[in-house]
Design an enzyme around this catalytic site. Structure first.
Site, short mmCIF file in Angstrom:
data_model
loop_
_atom_site.label_atom_id
_atom_site.label_comp_id
_atom_site.label_asym_id
_atom_site.label_seq_id
_atom_site.Cartn_x
_atom_site.Cartn_y
_atom_site.Cartn_z
N GLY A 287 -33.19 69.73 -28.41
CA GLY A 287 -33.28 68.49 -27.62
C GLY A 287 -34.45 67.64 -28.06
N CYS B 3 -27.19 78.94 -19.38
CA CYS B 3 -28.42 78.15 -19.21
C CYS B 3 -29.06 78.46 -17.87
CB CYS B 3 -28.12 76.68 -19.34
SG CYS B 3 -26.81 76.12 -18.24
N GLU C 224 -37.13 81.76 -22.75
CA GLU C 224 -35.70 81.90 -22.50
C GLU C 224 -35.16 82.92 -23.51
OE1 GLU C 224 -32.96 78.72 -23.66
OE2 GLU C 224 -31.92 79.01 -21.77
N LYS D 154 -19.53 66.98 -31.60
CA LYS D 154 -19.71 68.13 -32.49
C LYS D 154 -19.88 69.38 -31.64
CE LYS D 154 -23.35 70.08 -34.30
NZ LYS D 154 -22.88 71.48 -34.18
N GLY E 274 -27.92 72.01 -25.11
CA GLY E 274 -28.36 73.05 -26.04
C GLY E 274 -29.80 73.43 -25.73
N SER E 275 -30.50 73.92 -26.73
CA SER E 275 -31.85 74.43 -26.52
C SER E 275 -32.86 73.29 -26.39
CB SER E 275 -32.24 75.33 -27.68
OG SER E 275 -32.20 74.59 -28.89
N THR E 276 -33.98 73.60 -25.77
CA THR E 276 -35.03 72.59 -25.59
C THR E 276 -35.58 72.16 -26.95
OG1 THR E 276 -35.55 73.37 -23.39
CG2 THR E 276 -37.32 72.23 -24.54
N GLU F 282 -29.22 68.31 -21.59
CA GLU F 282 -29.11 69.50 -20.73
C GLU F 282 -29.66 70.66 -21.55
OE1 GLU F 282 -28.29 69.58 -17.69
OE2 GLU F 282 -27.34 67.63 -17.42
P1 NAD Z 1 -28.78 75.02 -29.98
O1 NAD Z 1 -29.76 74.02 -29.47
O2 NAD Z 1 -29.17 75.89 -31.10
O3 NAD Z 1 -27.44 74.29 -30.45
C1 NAD Z 1 -26.69 73.47 -29.56
C2 NAD Z 1 -25.88 72.48 -30.37
O4 NAD Z 1 -26.78 71.56 -30.99
C3 NAD Z 1 -25.08 73.10 -31.52
O5 NAD Z 1 -23.88 72.38 -31.64
C4 NAD Z 1 -25.99 72.86 -32.73
O6 NAD Z 1 -25.28 72.82 -33.94
C5 NAD Z 1 -26.59 71.51 -32.39
N1 NAD Z 1 -27.90 71.21 -32.97
C6 NAD Z 1 -28.91 72.07 -33.23
N2 NAD Z 1 -29.98 71.39 -33.71
C7 NAD Z 1 -29.62 70.08 -33.74
C8 NAD Z 1 -30.29 68.88 -34.15
N3 NAD Z 1 -31.53 68.90 -34.61
N4 NAD Z 1 -29.62 67.71 -34.05
C9 NAD Z 1 -28.37 67.67 -33.57
N5 NAD Z 1 -27.68 68.77 -33.17
C10 NAD Z 1 -28.31 69.96 -33.25
O7 NAD Z 1 -28.30 75.85 -28.70
P2 NAD Z 1 -27.26 77.06 -28.65
O8 NAD Z 1 -27.92 78.27 -29.20
O9 NAD Z 1 -25.95 76.64 -29.19
O10 NAD Z 1 -27.06 77.21 -27.05
C11 NAD Z 1 -27.97 77.87 -26.25
C12 NAD Z 1 -28.93 76.91 -25.58
O11 NAD Z 1 -28.19 75.93 -24.84
C13 NAD Z 1 -29.81 77.60 -24.58
O12 NAD Z 1 -31.12 77.11 -24.70
C14 NAD Z 1 -29.20 77.19 -23.23
O13 NAD Z 1 -30.08 77.23 -22.15
C15 NAD Z 1 -28.73 75.81 -23.53
N6 NAD Z 1 -27.69 75.38 -22.57
C16 NAD Z 1 -28.03 74.50 -21.59
C17 NAD Z 1 -27.09 74.12 -20.63
C18 NAD Z 1 -27.45 73.16 -19.52
O14 NAD Z 1 -26.54 72.68 -18.83
N7 NAD Z 1 -28.72 72.87 -19.29
C19 NAD Z 1 -25.79 74.63 -20.71
C20 NAD Z 1 -25.48 75.53 -21.73
C21 NAD Z 1 -26.45 75.89 -22.67
#
Ligand code: NAD
Length: 487
Positions: free
Chosen positions: A241, A293, A390, A183, A236-238, A259
């Protein structure tokens, strides 16, 4: 040939991609172009039933195609062809990503696409080189560690570098013989859909790569909680996660790679090459307008050279070329959404109200779309929100130190440990402090990844669990079985 294009004339992939074909779906979530704010489409949201169908299609494809059990070199060849197709279709791929994301079209072709294709080739080469091991046991037995694919991997990616993130997930999972249900972010799904289409064109059996569109609450939760998902890989975000770990714990324990977010320090000592350091600091917070990130969002600089380093950073901040992502001349990205821009501004205004000195930026750029000015905040402390949280935008805080001990205290973050930068000409100091820094990646006298895909990436602390890239990412997509045979 110019890479600039008209965003109104793009033909978009429509619907989900399941079982090797597009499955049309009604749009639900309004989508806006960050470069001009125009609402252009709505993203479908896959229900739990549709996610179930995608996972069933992946299982059926694994059973019917022999993807996991074929001669592994066959997977290598197909994946290499896939990488070639990404390069051949680079212009369309770049357009599909650029028009609705924060990635400028020029940077996509020269950077993201070229790097992703090379990473796919890198992972493809593991397929017939990493395998089971014979291990030393007593003479009357034969011990083996047998390596196998997991089955169906569930992957979820963010919007900030959509194609790269899809490549990080798909490359190792496919090379290792798994099927994937992925997704992408609901804000930026098109480049991911297109590379799934290219995968089938390259010879990946239909159903081995499935893309379901939707939000986290409905579609993401359905993937991470599905009993037939053998492994979850998330970027994605902590906060998300943590929600995913909770869902996995409730729905049936299985391995997960996370990640997550960061708040990375860049520590500059007076003995460093100060021009190199200041430019690396500036590039890191300006790239993708800080929506990375590993953005080095905390400058920690030795007090006696602070003014000089800050002057160079300010010059870089004041000379960015903001412009729409579909214009090849643009190098400075918009923020992904109006909401996210509002969040960034709220933290900046709060910092200023609490006494921070705003040396640059501090507000939106007067331009259509969601641009935010590069911002430098001085006079902040360890407990300022701007230093702790962040922000995921072009906001750099600056703090000064007078000795190594103070530098390390400032660099340490209570929550995040994704990356850190160290700038010094003193090799002993560089090695000493590299050992102390609590981060999954430490860059010395640079602040960026290279094209050495063998270096894994991942976080310490709450920046994540497990690694993407490197041999580690391939191995994380295989499970092992210990076998002991009496002779
Ligand atoms: P986000 O966590 O809001 O969303 C990321 C993805 O997760 C999206 O596809 C979203 O629809 C999905 N999602 C959200 N909540 C979910 C849940 N409860 N269950 C399953 N899926 C869910 O993050 P974002 O705003 O899209 O991206 C920014 C974040 O990603 C920042 O915190 C950034 O640091 C992090 N990031 C980390 C890395 C890394 O390698 N560590 C790389 C890129 C981005």
């Amino acid at each position: 040939m110019s890479l600039s294009f008209d965003p109104d004339r793009l033909d978009l992939p429509r619907g989900h991609f399941i079982g090797g074909r597009y499955v049309p779906a009604a749009g639900v979530l309004p989508m806006h172009r960050p470069s001009d704010g125009v609402e252009f489409a709505a993203c479908p949201v896959a229900s739990a039933d549709l996610v179930d169908q995608a996972i069933a299609s992946a299982k059926a494809a694994l059973a019917a195609s022999g993807w996991a059990t074929c001669a592994p070199r066959q997977r290598t060849r197909v994946l290499q062809r896939w990488a070639d197709l990404m390069e051949e279709e680079a212009v369309r791929l770049a357009q599909l990503e650029a028009f609705c994301s924060t990635r400028p079209v020029g940077q996509l072709v020269a950077g993201d696409i070229a790097v992703t294709a090379e990473q796919i080739r890198f992972f493809a080469e593991f397929a017939d080189k990493e395998g089971s091991d014979l291990v030393p046991t007593g003479a009357d037995s034969l011990g083996m560690i047998m390596s196998e694919a997991y089955g169906v991997v569930g992957a979820i990616t963010p919007w900030n570098v959509p194609l790269s993130m899809a490549g990080w997930k798909l490359g190792p999972a496919l090379a290792a013989g798994n099927a994937v249900v992925l997704k992408p972010s609901e804000l930026t799904p098109y480049s991911t859909l297109f590379i799934a289409e290219l995968a089938v064109r390259a010879g990946v059996p239909a159903g081995i790569v499935n893309i379901v569109l939707g939000d986290g609450a409905t579609t993401g939760t359905a993937i991470t909680g599905h009993p037939d998902i053998a492994k979850v890989s998330f970027t994605g975000s902590t906060g998300a996660g943590a929600a995913i770990m909770e869902n996995i714990a409730r729905s049936g324990i299985r391995p997960v790679t996370l990640e997550l977010g960061g708040k990375s320090p860049q520590v500059v000592f007076a003995d460093a090459d100060l021009d190199l350091a200041a430019n690396a600091v500036a590039t890191s917070i300006l790239a993708n307008a800080g929506q990375a990130c590993v953005a080095g969002s905390r400058l920690i600089v030795e007090d006696r050279v602070a003014a000089r380093v800050i002057e160079t950073v300010l010059h870089r901040m004041r000379t960015v070329t903001a412009g729409p992502t579909w214009d090849e001349a643009s190098t400075y990205s918009p923020i992904i959404s109006d909401r996210q821009r509002g969040r960034i501004d709220a933290v900046v205004q709060q910092a200023i109200a609490a006494g921070a000195e705003c040396l640059a930026g501090g507000g939106a750029i007067d331009h259509p779309g969601y641009f935010y000015a590069p911002t430098l905040l001085a006079g902040v402390t360890q407990d300022s929100t701007a230093v702790r949280e962040e922000i995921f935008g072009p906001v750099l805080t600056v703090q000064t130190f007078s000795d190594e001990e103070e530098a390390m205290q400032l660099a340490d973050h209570p929550v995040y440990g994704l990356a850190a930068g160290l700038f010094t000409r003193d090799l002993s100091r560089a090695m000493r402090l590299t050992r102390r820094l609590q981060a999954g990646t430490v860059w010395v006298n640079r602040y960026s990844r290279s094209r050495d895909h063998i270096l894994p990436t991942g976080g310490y602390k709450r920046s994540g669990i497990g690694k993407d890239l490197g041999r580690e990412a391939y191995l994380a997509n295989r499970k092992t079985k210990s076998v002991l045979i009496n002779l």
